[in-house]
Design a protein around this motif. Structure first.
Motif, PDB file in Angstrom:
ATOM      1  N   ALA A   1      -2.895  -3.496 -16.839  1.00  0.00           N
ATOM      2  CA  ALA A   1      -4.287  -3.564 -16.387  1.00  0.00           C
ATOM      3  C   ALA A   1      -5.011  -2.257 -16.649  1.00  0.00           C
ATOM      4  O   ALA A   1      -6.212  -2.236 -16.931  1.00  0.00           O
ATOM      5  CB  ALA A   1      -4.343  -3.904 -14.893  1.00  0.00           C
ATOM      6  N   THR A   2      -4.267  -1.139 -16.582  1.00  0.00           N
ATOM      7  CA  THR A   2      -4.862   0.173 -16.877  1.00  0.00           C
ATOM      8  C   THR A   2      -5.333   0.234 -18.323  1.00  0.00           C
ATOM      9  O   THR A   2      -6.431   0.722 -18.617  1.00  0.00           O
ATOM     10  CB  THR A   2      -3.839   1.292 -16.628  1.00  0.00           C
TER      11      THR A   2
ATOM     12  N   GLY B   1       0.814  -1.209   0.000  1.00  0.00           N
ATOM     13  CA  GLY B   1       0.000   0.000   0.000  1.00  0.00           C
ATOM     14  C   GLY B   1       0.848   1.260   0.000  1.00  0.00           C
ATOM     15  O   GLY B   1       0.564   2.220  -0.735  1.00  0.00           O
ATOM     16  N   GLU B   2       1.909   1.278   0.806  1.00  0.00           N
ATOM     17  CA  GLU B   2       2.789   2.447   0.876  1.00  0.00           C
ATOM     18  C   GLU B   2       3.506   2.672  -0.459  1.00  0.00           C
ATOM     19  O   GLU B   2       3.619   3.805  -0.937  1.00  0.00           O
ATOM     20  CB  GLU B   2       3.806   2.260   1.999  1.00  0.00           C
ATOM     21  N   ILE B   3       3.973   1.584  -1.065  1.00  0.00           N
ATOM     22  CA  ILE B   3       4.688   1.703  -2.346  1.00  0.00           C
ATOM     23  C   ILE B   3       3.775   2.268  -3.431  1.00  0.00           C
ATOM     24  O   ILE B   3       4.137   3.203  -4.165  1.00  0.00           O
ATOM     25  CB  ILE B   3       5.235   0.328  -2.777  1.00  0.00           C
ATOM     26  N   LEU B   4       2.570   1.724  -3.520  1.00  0.00           N
ATOM     27  CA  LEU B   4       1.653   2.167  -4.571  1.00  0.00           C
ATOM     28  C   LEU B   4       1.145   3.579  -4.313  1.00  0.00           C
ATOM     29  O   LEU B   4       0.900   4.341  -5.253  1.00  0.00           O
ATOM     30  CB  LEU B   4       0.481   1.185  -4.689  1.00  0.00           C
ATOM     31  N   THR B   5       0.983   3.946  -3.053  1.00  0.00           N
ATOM     32  CA  THR B   5       0.587   5.316  -2.714  1.00  0.00           C
ATOM     33  C   THR B   5       1.661   6.301  -3.149  1.00  0.00           C
ATOM     34  O   THR B   5       1.363   7.369  -3.702  1.00  0.00           O
ATOM     35  CB  THR B   5       0.324   5.447  -1.214  1.00  0.00           C
ATOM     36  N   GLU B   6       2.931   5.944  -2.910  1.00  0.00           N
ATOM     37  CA  GLU B   6       4.044   6.801  -3.335  1.00  0.00           C
ATOM     38  C   GLU B   6       4.100   6.922  -4.858  1.00  0.00           C
ATOM     39  O   GLU B   6       4.568   7.938  -5.385  1.00  0.00           O
ATOM     40  CB  GLU B   6       5.366   6.230  -2.817  1.00  0.00           C
ATOM     41  N   GLU B   7       3.600   5.919  -5.553  1.00  0.00           N
ATOM     42  CA  GLU B   7       3.565   5.964  -7.017  1.00  0.00           C
ATOM     43  C   GLU B   7       2.392   6.788  -7.542  1.00  0.00           C
ATOM     44  O   GLU B   7       2.220   6.947  -8.751  1.00  0.00           O
ATOM     45  CB  GLU B   7       3.495   4.548  -7.593  1.00  0.00           C
ATOM     46  N   GLY B   8       1.557   7.279  -6.629  1.00  0.00           N
ATOM     47  CA  GLY B   8       0.460   8.157  -7.028  1.00  0.00           C
ATOM     48  C   GLY B   8      -0.901   7.495  -7.143  1.00  0.00           C
ATOM     49  O   GLY B   8      -1.866   8.126  -7.580  1.00  0.00           O
TER      50      GLY B   8
ATOM     51  N   ASP C   1     -15.962  -5.567 -13.130  1.00  0.00           N
ATOM     52  CA  ASP C   1     -15.004  -5.579 -14.224  1.00  0.00           C
ATOM     53  C   ASP C   1     -13.619  -5.072 -13.832  1.00  0.00           C
ATOM     54  O   ASP C   1     -12.811  -4.713 -14.691  1.00  0.00           O
ATOM     55  CB  ASP C   1     -15.536  -4.782 -15.423  1.00  0.00           C
ATOM     56  N   SER C   2     -13.313  -5.045 -12.546  1.00  0.00           N
ATOM     57  CA  SER C   2     -11.960  -4.706 -12.108  1.00  0.00           C
ATOM     58  C   SER C   2     -10.977  -5.780 -12.577  1.00  0.00           C
ATOM     59  O   SER C   2     -11.338  -6.951 -12.712  1.00  0.00           O
ATOM     60  CB  SER C   2     -11.905  -4.617 -10.579  1.00  0.00           C
ATOM     61  N   SER C   3      -9.736  -5.379 -12.811  1.00  0.00           N
ATOM     62  CA  SER C   3      -8.688  -6.347 -13.137  1.00  0.00           C
ATOM     63  C   SER C   3      -8.204  -6.978 -11.832  1.00  0.00           C
ATOM     64  O   SER C   3      -7.675  -6.279 -10.961  1.00  0.00           O
ATOM     65  CB  SER C   3      -7.520  -5.657 -13.850  1.00  0.00           C
ATOM     66  N   VAL C   4      -8.421  -8.283 -11.682  1.00  0.00           N
ATOM     67  CA  VAL C   4      -8.063  -8.975 -10.436  1.00  0.00           C
ATOM     68  C   VAL C   4      -6.719  -9.668 -10.614  1.00  0.00           C
ATOM     69  O   VAL C   4      -6.557 -10.519 -11.500  1.00  0.00           O
ATOM     70  CB  VAL C   4      -9.140 -10.005 -10.037  1.00  0.00           C
ATOM     71  N   VAL C   5      -5.744  -9.299  -9.774  1.00  0.00           N
ATOM     72  CA  VAL C   5      -4.411  -9.892  -9.811  1.00  0.00           C
ATOM     73  C   VAL C   5      -4.244 -10.751  -8.566  1.00  0.00           C
ATOM     74  O   VAL C   5      -4.320 -10.250  -7.447  1.00  0.00           O
ATOM     75  CB  VAL C   5      -3.319  -8.801  -9.864  1.00  0.00           C
ATOM     76  N   MET C   6      -4.034 -12.044  -8.768  1.00  0.00           N
ATOM     77  CA  MET C   6      -3.908 -12.955  -7.639  1.00  0.00           C
ATOM     78  C   MET C   6      -2.474 -12.922  -7.113  1.00  0.00           C
ATOM     79  O   MET C   6      -1.499 -12.915  -7.888  1.00  0.00           O
ATOM     80  CB  MET C   6      -4.286 -14.386  -8.048  1.00  0.00           C
TER      81      MET C   6
ATOM     82  N   ILE D   1       4.994  -5.599 -10.336  1.00  0.00           N
ATOM     83  CA  ILE D   1       3.718  -5.022  -9.900  1.00  0.00           C
ATOM     84  C   ILE D   1       3.362  -3.811 -10.752  1.00  0.00           C
ATOM     85  O   ILE D   1       2.235  -3.680 -11.234  1.00  0.00           O
ATOM     86  CB  ILE D   1       3.791  -4.628  -8.412  1.00  0.00           C
ATOM     87  N   LEU D   2       4.313  -2.913 -10.962  1.00  0.00           N
ATOM     88  CA  LEU D   2       4.037  -1.686 -11.713  1.00  0.00           C
ATOM     89  C   LEU D   2       3.723  -1.988 -13.176  1.00  0.00           C
ATOM     90  O   LEU D   2       2.859  -1.341 -13.774  1.00  0.00           O
ATOM     91  CB  LEU D   2       5.233  -0.737 -11.603  1.00  0.00           C
TER      92      LEU D   2
END
Length: 381
Positions: free
Chosen positions: A115-116, A17-24, A72-77, A108-109
């Motif tokens: 997925a975007t 969560g912290e990593i993705l938050t820092e990525e915006g 319809d979200s992209s689900v990543v297991m 992840i990125l």
């Protein structure tokens, strides 16, 4: 972009969560499958990272429920070393991708970026589907013919209609058909999902607000009733509306006027209200969660939309329609559903109704053979 992380390990939730938050990215987390499913059904997330091994409701169960509900979200297991076979099985069931632990930031990125791109296409397709759904109802079963007959009789009037039925049955299609066949068809058609709006915002959303009426009210806002003036307002999932908002809706229906939040000035509106719910409102009334007087105001005409299990004779026509629609939207090569495949689809239970069937057809078009067989249905459904 909004991302949901579902994992029972606090360390993974926090670090990812912290990593993705820092990525915006806007990130929310859930500590178990049940909570993650609840959040995903209530709000839209572009990407959902979901751990496979969790107590009570694991990631596979979460994925299956999301597919059934048409999310319809992209689900990543997220998988451990021992979960790879399960992760591959999840891909067959509709997951977008899987990432093995320990998590790699670059992977992840890249997954989020891909997925975007997929989410953009899905959003465009959803808009196209909504336009298509508004034009026709697919099926010739007695239940659907009866609904068409009711729509043709009721549409020309201004009678309020309550549409009842399970999730995924097409209640919004009935509402739009009522509007399009009415004398108000040239005027606005406004949809409101009452379950998707926080309770503290529902009154502002429906009735509008004046500048300065609350902290974030930086300018005047017209509510959905005003936006629908002269046309039709569709209140979807009205069974989830707060009692306070129900009281104000009742006043508008009775007096044909409203006042914005922060104002005592009455504004007259001419709106036809169509409501829908997947709940038994009589049970909600008995439990004190829904106003009986509002129920009677809304239910001048009641239309019960059947489940797909109650109209399985329509499945061949629905499959044909979805094949044409999906292939046209995505430039996908058309495939043929053999009679044995159609029969296999008719023999299963459809808890997610029409929405689930469309997802299954799309999955079979992607993963199935050129001629889709009953074995393909068994393998991928």
């Amino acid at each position: 972009m909004r991302i949901l992380i579902v994992d029972d390990e606090r360390a993974i939730r926090n670090s990812l969560g912290e990593i993705l938050t820092e990525e915006g990215y806007v990130v929310e987390t859930a500590e178990d499958g049940a909570k993650g499913l609840e959040m995903a059904l209530k709000d839209h997330f572009d990407v959902i990272f979901c751990d496979i091994k969790m107590p009570e409701m694991d990631g596979v169960d979460v994925l299956e429920k999301l597919q059934q509900e048409g999310v319809d979200s992209s689900v990543v297991m997220i998988s451990g070393h021992g979960d790879i076979d399960t992760a591959v099985e999840c891909i067959k069931k509709g997951a977008y991708d899987f990432i093995q632990k320990p998590l790699d930031l670059n992977r992840i990125l890249i997954t989020i970026k891909n997925a975007t791109d997929k989410a953009t296409i899905v959003t465009q397709n959803r808009i196209l589907r909504k336009k298509a759904y508004g034009q026709q109802m697919i099926g010739d079963s007695p239940a659907i013919c009866n609904i068409r007959s009711m729509i043709s009789k009721v549409a020309a009037t201004d009678a309020r209609v309550l549409i009842m039925g399970a999730n995924g049955t097409g209640k919004e299609l009935v509402a739009r058909s009522l509007h399009e066949q009415s004398e108000r068809s040239a005027m606005p058609y406004i949809e409101v999902n009452c379950a998707a709006i926080p309770g503290e915002l529902i009154e502002s959303e429906l009735f509008g607000h004046e500048k300065g009426s609350f902290t974030s009210a930086i300018k005047q806002h017209k509510g959905k009733f005003e936006q629908a003036d002269g046309g039709t307002l569709f209140l979807d999932e009205i069974g989830d509306m707060s009692l306070a908002a129900q009281a104000k809706v009742l006043r508008v229906l009775q007096e044909r006027k409203l006042s914005r939040v922060g104002s005592d000035k009455d504004i007259e509106v001419d709106v036809r209200v169509i409501a829908a719910t997947n709940k038994n409102l009589k049970d909600e009334i008995a439990a004190g969660r829904f106003r009986e007087d509002l129920f009677h105001r809304l239910s001048v005409i009641v239309i019960q939309v059947p489940s797909l299990d109650e109209r399985k004779s329509d499945i061949p026509l629905l499959v044909e329609y979805f094949v044409e629609q999906i292939c046209s939207e995505s430039a996908m090569q058309r495939k043929t559903f053999l009679p044995e495949a159609i029969e296999a689809l008719q023999n299963r239970s459809w808890t997610g109704n029409i929405r689930e069937l469309r997802n299954v057809v799309e999955r079979l078009l992607i993963l199935g053979d050129a001629e889709i067989t009953s074995e393909n249905v068994k393998m991928f459904v």
